[in-house]
Design a protein around this motif. Structure first.
Motif, PDB file in Angstrom:
ATOM      1  N   PRO A   1     -51.531-124.955 -22.534  1.00 21.26           N
ATOM      2  CA  PRO A   1     -50.119-125.590 -23.868  1.00 21.26           C
ATOM      3  C   PRO A   1     -49.754-125.405 -24.643  1.00 21.26           C
ATOM      4  O   PRO A   1     -50.256-124.899 -25.578  1.00 21.26           O
TER       5      PRO A   1
ATOM      6  N   ASN B   1     -49.213-126.702 -28.143  1.00 20.69           N
ATOM      7  CA  ASN B   1     -50.151-126.132 -29.150  1.00 20.69           C
ATOM      8  C   ASN B   1     -50.921-125.501 -29.140  1.00 20.69           C
ATOM      9  O   ASN B   1     -51.815-124.598 -30.392  1.00 20.69           O
TER      10      ASN B   1
ATOM     11  N   LYS C   1     -51.070-123.017 -10.870  1.00 19.94           N
ATOM     12  CA  LYS C   1     -50.217-123.473 -10.954  1.00 19.94           C
ATOM     13  C   LYS C   1     -49.173-124.562  -9.657  1.00 19.94           C
ATOM     14  O   LYS C   1     -48.555-123.753  -8.594  1.00 19.94           O
TER      15      LYS C   1
ATOM     16  N   GLY D   1     -44.554-129.117 -19.562  1.00 16.59           N
ATOM     17  CA  GLY D   1     -43.824-128.590 -20.869  1.00 16.59           C
ATOM     18  C   GLY D   1     -42.811-127.769 -21.152  1.00 16.59           C
ATOM     19  O   GLY D   1     -41.687-127.524 -19.943  1.00 16.59           O
TER      20      GLY D   1
ATOM     21  N   ASP E   1     -42.271-122.244 -26.294  1.00 11.31           N
ATOM     22  CA  ASP E   1     -40.768-121.940 -27.224  1.00 11.31           C
ATOM     23  C   ASP E   1     -40.486-120.022 -27.097  1.00 11.31           C
ATOM     24  O   ASP E   1     -41.263-119.432 -27.213  1.00 11.31           O
TER      25      ASP E   1
ATOM     26  N   HIS F   1     -43.168-125.162 -37.170  1.00 10.96           N
ATOM     27  CA  HIS F   1     -41.729-125.662 -36.584  1.00 10.96           C
ATOM     28  C   HIS F   1     -41.603-126.738 -36.867  1.00 10.96           C
ATOM     29  O   HIS F   1     -40.521-127.473 -37.597  1.00 10.96           O
TER      30      HIS F   1
HETATM   31  C1  LIG Z   1     -47.177-124.042 -32.580  1.00  3.19           C
HETATM   32  C2  LIG Z   1     -47.600-125.956 -32.085  1.00  3.19           C
HETATM   33  C3  LIG Z   1     -48.323-126.545 -33.294  1.00  3.19           C
HETATM   34  C4  LIG Z   1     -48.043-127.543 -32.787  1.00  3.19           C
HETATM   35  N1  LIG Z   1     -48.784-128.571 -33.341  1.00  3.19           N
HETATM   36  C5  LIG Z   1     -48.721-130.160 -33.075  1.00  3.19           C
HETATM   37  C6  LIG Z   1     -49.904-130.514 -33.990  1.00  3.19           C
HETATM   38  O1  LIG Z   1     -50.349-130.327 -35.183  1.00  3.19           O
HETATM   39  N2  LIG Z   1     -49.425-132.283 -33.858  1.00  3.19           N
HETATM   40  C7  LIG Z   1     -48.859-132.790 -32.883  1.00  3.19           C
HETATM   41  O2  LIG Z   1     -48.702-134.284 -32.518  1.00  3.19           O
HETATM   42  N3  LIG Z   1     -47.653-131.670 -32.075  1.00  3.19           N
HETATM   43  C8  LIG Z   1     -47.517-130.461 -32.437  1.00  3.19           C
HETATM   44  N4  LIG Z   1     -47.194-129.681 -31.473  1.00  3.19           N
HETATM   45  C9  LIG Z   1     -46.529-130.230 -30.463  1.00  3.19           C
HETATM   46  C10 LIG Z   1     -47.302-130.503 -28.815  1.00  3.19           C
HETATM   47  O3  LIG Z   1     -48.100-129.563 -29.029  1.00  3.19           O
HETATM   48  C11 LIG Z   1     -46.569-130.649 -28.071  1.00  3.19           C
HETATM   49  O4  LIG Z   1     -45.946-131.573 -28.453  1.00  3.19           O
HETATM   50  C12 LIG Z   1     -47.738-131.531 -26.886  1.00  3.19           C
HETATM   51  O5  LIG Z   1     -48.367-130.473 -26.563  1.00  3.19           O
HETATM   52  C13 LIG Z   1     -46.970-132.046 -25.648  1.00  3.19           C
HETATM   53  O6  LIG Z   1     -47.411-132.394 -24.627  1.00  3.19           O
HETATM   54  P1  LIG Z   1     -47.523-131.988 -23.424  1.00  3.19           P
HETATM   55  O7  LIG Z   1     -48.519-132.581 -22.214  1.00  3.19           O
HETATM   56  O8  LIG Z   1     -45.692-132.563 -22.771  1.00  3.19           O
HETATM   57  O9  LIG Z   1     -46.971-130.469 -22.572  1.00  3.19           O
HETATM   58  P2  LIG Z   1     -47.831-128.803 -22.906  1.00  3.19           P
HETATM   59  O10 LIG Z   1     -48.976-129.996 -23.929  1.00  3.19           O
HETATM   60  O11 LIG Z   1     -46.865-127.939 -23.264  1.00  3.19           O
HETATM   61  O12 LIG Z   1     -49.002-128.991 -21.923  1.00  3.19           O
HETATM   62  C14 LIG Z   1     -48.200-128.570 -20.392  1.00  3.19           C
HETATM   63  C15 LIG Z   1     -48.827-128.449 -19.618  1.00  3.19           C
HETATM   64  O13 LIG Z   1     -48.408-128.421 -18.616  1.00  3.19           O
HETATM   65  C16 LIG Z   1     -49.090-126.692 -17.625  1.00  3.19           C
HETATM   66  N5  LIG Z   1     -48.373-126.213 -16.304  1.00  3.19           N
HETATM   67  C17 LIG Z   1     -47.234-125.737 -17.270  1.00  3.19           C
HETATM   68  N6  LIG Z   1     -46.043-125.108 -15.800  1.00  3.19           N
HETATM   69  C18 LIG Z   1     -46.941-125.534 -15.123  1.00  3.19           C
HETATM   70  C19 LIG Z   1     -47.108-125.397 -13.496  1.00  3.19           C
HETATM   71  N7  LIG Z   1     -45.238-125.489 -12.822  1.00  3.19           N
HETATM   72  N8  LIG Z   1     -48.359-125.958 -12.777  1.00  3.19           N
HETATM   73  C20 LIG Z   1     -49.185-126.750 -13.297  1.00  3.19           C
HETATM   74  N9  LIG Z   1     -49.104-127.057 -14.205  1.00  3.19           N
HETATM   75  C21 LIG Z   1     -48.452-126.101 -15.273  1.00  3.19           C
HETATM   76  C22 LIG Z   1     -49.822-126.201 -18.751  1.00  3.19           C
HETATM   77  O14 LIG Z   1     -50.331-124.791 -18.691  1.00  3.19           O
HETATM   78  C23 LIG Z   1     -49.859-127.002 -19.770  1.00  3.19           C
HETATM   79  O15 LIG Z   1     -51.036-127.169 -19.747  1.00  3.19           O
HETATM   80  C24 LIG Z   1     -47.393-128.016 -31.559  1.00  3.19           C
HETATM   81  C25 LIG Z   1     -46.253-127.510 -30.874  1.00  3.19           C
HETATM   82  C26 LIG Z   1     -46.622-126.251 -31.524  1.00  3.19           C
HETATM   83  C27 LIG Z   1     -45.641-125.350 -30.639  1.00  3.19           C
END
Ligand SMILES: Cc1cc2nc3c(=O)[nH]c(=O)nc-3n(C[C@H](O)[C@H](O)[C@H](O)COP(=O)(O)OP(=O)(O)OC[C@H]3O[C@@H](n4cnc5c(N)ncnc54)[C@H](O)[C@@H]3O)c2cc1C
Length: 298
Positions: free
Chosen positions: A36, A38, A78, A109, A112, A130
């Motif tokens: 993920p 974060n 993946k 997701g 960065d 950020h």
């Molecule tokens: C350093 C940092 C700190 C943060 N802190 C906060 C905070 O304090 N509070 C907050 O609200 N937000 C925070 N965020 C933002 C938050 O992390 C994101 O908004 C959130 O994780 C988005 O969720 P998502 O499910 O869209 O994607 P992600 O959480 O990025 O999850 C994507 C998932 O897909 C998987 N994946 C990718 N490609 C494939 C594939 N081809 N096949 C199978 N699986 C795959 C990845 O392994 C991952 O598990 C932060 C971001 C960063 C960079």
């Protein structure tokens, strides 16, 4: 077996969708590579009931709660590609296998693209941050820096004085006089000298060293890096993608449906503002849309 839905990405957006589809008694396969966005942060903020929690622990709880439903399966693999075959989607996996689903939710997701500055990558998510709403409060009234990476950086520097005294590191770049005037009005110090490296013990930050050797004391550095999709599956399927100021965004309607029938998208890949709350809400919305589509067609 053909799953009702295959979810690519089992983090905040994907698991939220999986929970709602499981509660609708639908079969779901969650594919996830366990990275993920974060994962670099020790604590996550701003998500109710979990403010200040370890993000890894949050996801463990979410996954355990979803896994309690008998119609959900997980594969920590993946997804490589997805193709439509009649009214089904076939998703190929990194282990050479393939799975089939009636609907597809993309929640993979973004990553960065950090600037190549010595001392920066190892502090990402700790003292190099950020999002001020996620991590600004923890440095209340300490000394902030903002690194100039794009035209968005000046906008970020204008906002950060809400949390404490701010220096905008132009890093050899330039800004328009009206932007400089706005920064001045907000009390932001502008440092034109190019930046050499970050200085501090472990992941803490004490200063930015400039190319002229001067060390400017700061406690936290804001950067607004560009990001990229973690997978090219959306583009391969023919999903429309727009260019945002910091990276690509999958085009979705208000129900999180893409332009490709049967393909939905949720989380960071579908929006410019990125938080866990938004990602979870996106996942829930996509799940409702998918369920209605499974029941009523379309
Ligand atoms: C350093 C940092 C700190 C943060 N802190 C906060 C905070 O304090 N509070 C907050 O609200 N937000 C925070 N965020 C933002 C938050 O992390 C994101 O908004 C959130 O994780 C988005 O969720 P998502 O499910 O869209 O994607 P992600 O959480 O990025 O999850 C994507 C998932 O897909 C998987 N994946 C990718 N490609 C494939 C594939 N081809 N096949 C199978 N699986 C795959 C990845 O392994 C991952 O598990 C932060 C971001 C960063 C960079």
């Amino acid at each position: 077996m053909t799953f009702d839905t295959i979810i690519v990405g089992g983090s905040f957006a994907g698991l939220s969708a999986a929970l709602y589809l499981a509660r609708a008694r639908r079969s779901v396969l969650v594919l996830d590579t366990g990275a993920p966005r974060n994962r670099f942060a020790a604590a996550s903020h701003g998500f109710f009931a979990q403010d200040g929690s370890d993000p890894k622990a949050m996801l463990e709880i979410m996954r355990a709660q979803v896994a309690a439903y008998p119609t959900v399966q997980f594969r920590d693999l993946k997804a490589l590609n997805a193709t439509r075959k009649e009214d089904r989607f076939r998703v190929t996996l990194e282990n050479g296998g393939a799975v089939t689903g009636a609907k597809l939710l993309l929640a993979f997701g973004v990553s960065d693209i950090l600037p190549d500055l010595p001392g920066l990558a190892e502090r990402w998510g700790r003292t190099v941050i950020h999002c001020p709403y996620c991590h600004g409060y923890e440095f209340n009234d300490e000394r902030f820096g903002v690194l100039n990476l794009s035209p968005m950086s000046a906008h970020q520097a204008t906002l950060i004085p809400e949390w404490g005294p701010t220096t905008f590191f132009l890093n050899g770049g330039t800004i328009e006089p009206d932007v400089a005037a706005k920064l001045d009005e907000r009390g932001v110090t502008i440092e034109p000298e190019p930046v050499d490296c970050l200085v501090g013990e472990g992941t803490s930050l004490s200063a930015i060293r400039l190319r002229n050797g001067v060390e400017q004391p700061i406690d936290a550095l804001f950067v607004g890096p560009r990001n990229r999709f973690n997978s090219d599956i959306a583009e391969r399927l023919g999903c429309a993608v727009e260019e945002g100021p910091l990276g690509s965004v999958v085009t979705v309607d208000e129900m999180k449906a893409t332009n490709v029938a049967g393909v939905y998208a949720a989380g960071d890949i579908t929006r410019m503002g990125h938080t866990i709350t938004f990602a979870c809400a996106d996942g829930v919305m996509a799940a409702l849309a998918i369920h209605r589509s499974l029941v009523f067609g379309g």
